[in-house]
Design a protein around this motif. Structure first.
Motif, PDB file in Angstrom:
ATOM      1  N   PRO A  77       0.830  -1.222   0.000  1.00  0.00           N
ATOM      2  CA  PRO A  77       0.000   0.000   0.000  1.00  0.00           C
ATOM      3  C   PRO A  77       0.862   1.268   0.000  1.00  0.00           C
ATOM      4  CG  PRO A  77       0.061  -0.932   2.202  1.00  0.00           C
ATOM      5  CD  PRO A  77       0.810  -1.904   1.311  1.00  0.00           C
ATOM      6  N   LEU A  78       1.659   1.441  -1.045  1.00  0.00           N
ATOM      7  CA  LEU A  78       2.580   2.571  -1.110  1.00  0.00           C
ATOM      8  C   LEU A  78       1.838   3.901  -1.112  1.00  0.00           C
ATOM      9  CD1 LEU A  78       5.386   3.839  -1.539  1.00  0.00           C
ATOM     10  CD2 LEU A  78       5.076   3.473  -4.001  1.00  0.00           C
ATOM     11  N   VAL A  79       0.781   4.004  -1.919  1.00  0.00           N
ATOM     12  CA  VAL A  79       0.072   5.282  -2.055  1.00  0.00           C
ATOM     13  C   VAL A  79      -0.498   5.740  -0.715  1.00  0.00           C
ATOM     14  CG1 VAL A  79      -2.041   6.314  -2.979  1.00  0.00           C
ATOM     15  CG2 VAL A  79      -0.427   5.177  -4.522  1.00  0.00           C
ATOM     16  N   ALA A  80      -1.141   4.841   0.017  1.00  0.00           N
ATOM     17  CA  ALA A  80      -1.742   5.204   1.302  1.00  0.00           C
ATOM     18  C   ALA A  80      -0.683   5.686   2.281  1.00  0.00           C
ATOM     19  CB  ALA A  80      -2.509   4.025   1.884  1.00  0.00           C
ATOM     20  N   ASN A  81       0.468   5.030   2.313  1.00  0.00           N
ATOM     21  CA  ASN A  81       1.538   5.427   3.212  1.00  0.00           C
ATOM     22  C   ASN A  81       2.190   6.727   2.762  1.00  0.00           C
ATOM     23  OD1 ASN A  81       2.525   3.106   5.372  1.00  0.00           O
ATOM     24  ND2 ASN A  81       1.362   2.252   3.668  1.00  0.00           N
ATOM     25  N   MET A  82       2.353   6.895   1.472  1.00  0.00           N
ATOM     26  CA  MET A  82       2.926   8.119   0.937  1.00  0.00           C
ATOM     27  C   MET A  82       2.068   9.327   1.297  1.00  0.00           C
ATOM     28  SD  MET A  82       3.648   8.999  -3.090  1.00  0.00           S
ATOM     29  CE  MET A  82       4.401   7.419  -3.402  1.00  0.00           C
ATOM     30  N   VAL A  83       0.755   9.151   1.270  1.00  0.00           N
ATOM     31  CA  VAL A  83      -0.173  10.249   1.542  1.00  0.00           C
ATOM     32  C   VAL A  83      -0.221  10.593   3.021  1.00  0.00           C
ATOM     33  CG1 VAL A  83      -2.629  10.841   1.569  1.00  0.00           C
ATOM     34  CG2 VAL A  83      -1.595   9.911  -0.504  1.00  0.00           C
ATOM     35  N   VAL A  84      -0.182   9.581   3.902  1.00  0.00           N
ATOM     36  CA  VAL A  84      -0.347   9.839   5.335  1.00  0.00           C
ATOM     37  C   VAL A  84       0.949  10.299   5.990  1.00  0.00           C
ATOM     38  CG1 VAL A  84       0.203   7.550   6.292  1.00  0.00           C
ATOM     39  CG2 VAL A  84      -1.564   8.949   7.370  1.00  0.00           C
ATOM     40  N   LEU A  85       2.083  10.027   5.375  1.00  0.00           N
ATOM     41  CA  LEU A  85       3.361  10.346   6.004  1.00  0.00           C
ATOM     42  C   LEU A  85       3.521  11.838   6.342  1.00  0.00           C
ATOM     43  CD1 LEU A  85       5.954   9.163   7.063  1.00  0.00           C
ATOM     44  CD2 LEU A  85       6.935   9.338   4.787  1.00  0.00           C
ATOM     45  N   PRO A  86       3.179  12.773   5.453  1.00  0.00           N
ATOM     46  CA  PRO A  86       3.290  14.191   5.838  1.00  0.00           C
ATOM     47  C   PRO A  86       2.452  14.539   7.064  1.00  0.00           C
ATOM     48  CG  PRO A  86       3.006  13.989   3.465  1.00  0.00           C
ATOM     49  CD  PRO A  86       2.768  12.629   4.047  1.00  0.00           C
ATOM     50  N   THR A  87       1.290  13.914   7.207  1.00  0.00           N
ATOM     51  CA  THR A  87       0.441  14.170   8.380  1.00  0.00           C
ATOM     52  C   THR A  87       1.119  13.680   9.654  1.00  0.00           C
ATOM     53  OG1 THR A  87      -1.549  13.990   7.031  1.00  0.00           O
ATOM     54  CG2 THR A  87      -1.824  13.744   9.397  1.00  0.00           C
ATOM     55  N   LEU A  88       1.767  12.524   9.587  1.00  0.00           N
ATOM     56  CA  LEU A  88       2.496  12.029  10.749  1.00  0.00           C
ATOM     57  C   LEU A  88       3.650  12.966  11.099  1.00  0.00           C
ATOM     58  CD1 LEU A  88       2.698   8.195   9.967  1.00  0.00           C
ATOM     59  CD2 LEU A  88       0.988   9.418  11.313  1.00  0.00           C
ATOM     60  N   CYS A  89       4.303  13.493  10.087  1.00  0.00           N
ATOM     61  CA  CYS A  89       5.403  14.427  10.331  1.00  0.00           C
ATOM     62  C   CYS A  89       4.914  15.711  10.990  1.00  0.00           C
ATOM     63  CB  CYS A  89       6.115  14.763   9.020  1.00  0.00           C
ATOM     64  SG  CYS A  89       7.060  13.388   8.314  1.00  0.00           S
ATOM     65  N   GLU A  90       3.693  16.117  10.683  1.00  0.00           N
ATOM     66  CA  GLU A  90       3.155  17.344  11.259  1.00  0.00           C
ATOM     67  C   GLU A  90       2.969  17.242  12.764  1.00  0.00           C
ATOM     68  OE1 GLU A  90      -0.392  18.561   9.306  1.00  0.00           O
ATOM     69  OE2 GLU A  90       0.572  18.844   7.376  1.00  0.00           O
ATOM     70  N   ALA A  91       3.039  16.018  13.310  1.00  0.00           N
ATOM     71  CA  ALA A  91       2.907  15.856  14.759  1.00  0.00           C
ATOM     72  C   ALA A  91       4.119  16.434  15.487  1.00  0.00           C
ATOM     73  CB  ALA A  91       2.744  14.375  15.104  1.00  0.00           C
ATOM     74  N   GLY A  92       5.192  16.721  14.746  1.00  0.00           N
ATOM     75  CA  GLY A  92       6.377  17.309  15.365  1.00  0.00           C
ATOM     76  C   GLY A  92       7.504  16.307  15.488  1.00  0.00           C
ATOM     77  N   ILE A  93       8.602  16.783  16.020  1.00  0.00           N
ATOM     78  CA  ILE A  93       9.793  15.940  16.130  1.00  0.00           C
ATOM     79  C   ILE A  93       9.605  14.850  17.179  1.00  0.00           C
ATOM     80  CG2 ILE A  93      12.258  15.964  16.692  1.00  0.00           C
ATOM     81  CD1 ILE A  93      12.376  18.799  15.612  1.00  0.00           C
ATOM     82  N   ASP A  94       8.872  15.166  18.237  1.00  0.00           N
ATOM     83  CA  ASP A  94       8.645  14.198  19.316  1.00  0.00           C
ATOM     84  C   ASP A  94       7.262  13.574  19.178  1.00  0.00           C
ATOM     85  OD1 ASP A  94      11.129  14.818  20.483  1.00  0.00           O
ATOM     86  OD2 ASP A  94      10.245  16.595  21.424  1.00  0.00           O
ATOM     87  N   GLY A  95       7.061  12.467  19.854  1.00  0.00           N
ATOM     88  CA  GLY A  95       5.742  11.843  19.859  1.00  0.00           C
ATOM     89  C   GLY A  95       5.689  10.596  18.999  1.00  0.00           C
ATOM     90  N   ARG A  96       4.675   9.772  19.234  1.00  0.00           N
ATOM     91  CA  ARG A  96       4.554   8.496  18.544  1.00  0.00           C
ATOM     92  C   ARG A  96       4.360   8.648  17.038  1.00  0.00           C
ATOM     93  NH1 ARG A  96       1.548   8.135  22.989  1.00  0.00           N
ATOM     94  NH2 ARG A  96      -0.475   7.984  21.960  1.00  0.00           N
ATOM     95  N   PRO A  97       3.490   9.554  16.560  1.00  0.00           N
ATOM     96  CA  PRO A  97       3.345   9.675  15.108  1.00  0.00           C
ATOM     97  C   PRO A  97       4.662   9.979  14.396  1.00  0.00           C
ATOM     98  CG  PRO A  97       1.564  10.822  16.217  1.00  0.00           C
ATOM     99  CD  PRO A  97       2.547  10.438  17.263  1.00  0.00           C
TER     100      PRO A  97
END
Length: 349
Positions: A86-106
């Motif tokens: 599922p490359l497309v789904a992961n490619m799309v969600v990755l920027p959102t996970l990065c927006e959680a900041g440097i720290d944290g589970r995401p």
């Protein structure tokens, strides 16, 4: 708007086609749904080494910081080679996970994904509490992303479940009545984050669909040139060559609409949201017809398990169902009409 590929984009296209042709030919897609988990994770590691999962992630978080136009190129190549992850789904969600900041589970999840250590199966939750999981497998956590407020996204991580072949035998899926929730995180995000995430997913799924449909069309055209009846190639018959030409034009129209919408989003143009509505509409209609006609061109051979044409058709049908789950053709047409009427009212005012 400049639609021709730049030199860097052509290099990305060539690299994607070459890598997938070597590492994931269509023969590798057969039986992918029952492939061992470690083999699929190893392939993910190779994709991560190419930088594809992090293509849309900001450079500040060690992503490539590229745009939808580049992501479109990779997604279309993945569809053409029936990539079983599922490359497309992961490619799309990755920027959102990065927006959680440097720290944290995401952020930790994002880092692991970019380094090739793990990927997420994509979860669609239903009102009755059940879930459909794309890319399911032993050891593969599943992730659902939903909007619970104008500026709040909810990430829900579910326990891995075994995958099986569904409609598309090249992608492991699962239907779970009560998925096991392992983690839940609410993220505060910009007001437009959810809309961008869904638009990116719609565009890149459309690109993947067009890649599979184009491969089916190429396969049908090659067969029509080689197969002979009454001492001439069947492609010489107007009933076949005109149909293949119509399919090529339909796919080309959808691809042009997709690259235009992706470029509009990258440029931050006001028309970007409306432009993206045309893409799944054209991709589903043209892609489904091209894949079905590829079966017809092969005749009786087209419905045999040995013929790869059915694999492309099933990939197209699965992606078409996913896109229609977001918005049907009727809904897309209504939104386009409403957007056009509003634009005309503004222009007249």
């Amino acid at each position: 708007m400049n639609l021709p590929l730049t030199e860097d984009q052509r290099m990305l296209q060539d690299a994607a086609q070459r890598f997938l042709a070597q590492r994931h030919p269509v023969s590798a897609a057969r039986g992918a749904a029952i492939r061992p988990a470690d083999a699929r994770l190893a392939l993910w590691g190779e994709l991560a080494a190419q930088g594809w999962p992090a293509l849309l992630a900001p450079a500040a978080f060690d992503g490539l910081g590229l745009g939808l136009r580049e992501a479109w190129i990779v997604a279309e190549a993945a569809g053409r080679h029936l990539l079983s992850l599922p490359l497309v789904a992961n490619m799309v969600v990755l920027p959102t996970l990065c927006e959680a900041g440097i720290d944290g589970r995401p952020a930790d999840w994002a880092r692991t994904m970019m380094e090739g250590g793990a990927y997420f199966a994509d979860v669609t939750l239903y009102p009755d509490g059940s879930a459909f999981i794309e890319g399911a497998g032993e050891g593969v956590p599943a992730l659902a992303v939903s909007a619970v407020g104008p500026q709040t996204l909810r990430l829900e991580r579910y326990a891995p479940v075994p995958g099986a072949a569904g409609l598309d035998p090249t992608m492991a899926v699962a239907r779970v009545a009560r998925p096991e929730l392992q983690d839940r995180i609410d993220l505060s995000v910009d007001a437009g984050t959810w809309r961008r995430l869904r638009t990116r997913l719609s565009l890149l799924r459309s690109a993947e669909l067009l890649g599979a449909a184009s491969a089916a069309l190429d396969m049908a055209a090659a067969y029509a040139r080689e197969r002979r009846q009454f001492d001439r190639a069947i492609g010489a018959n107007q009933a076949i060559k005109h149909r293949l030409a119509d399919d090529w034009m339909a796919l080309d129209d959808a691809r042009l609409a997709g690259t235009a919408a992706a470029s509009a989003h990258d440029a931050g143009q006001a028309s970007a949201d409306r432009d993206s509505l045309y893409v799944p509409l054209l991709a589903v209609e043209g892609g489904r017809r091209a894949a079905q006609n590829a079966i017809q061109t092969h005749g009786a051979m087209g419905v045999t398990w040995e013929c790869d044409a059915h694999l492309y058709l099933k990939r197209v049908l699965r992606l078409a169902a996913s896109l229609h789950a977001e918005a049907s053709s009727t809904e897309l047409l209504e939104r386009i009409w409403e957007g056009g009427a509003q634009g005309a009212a503004v222009a007249m005012g």
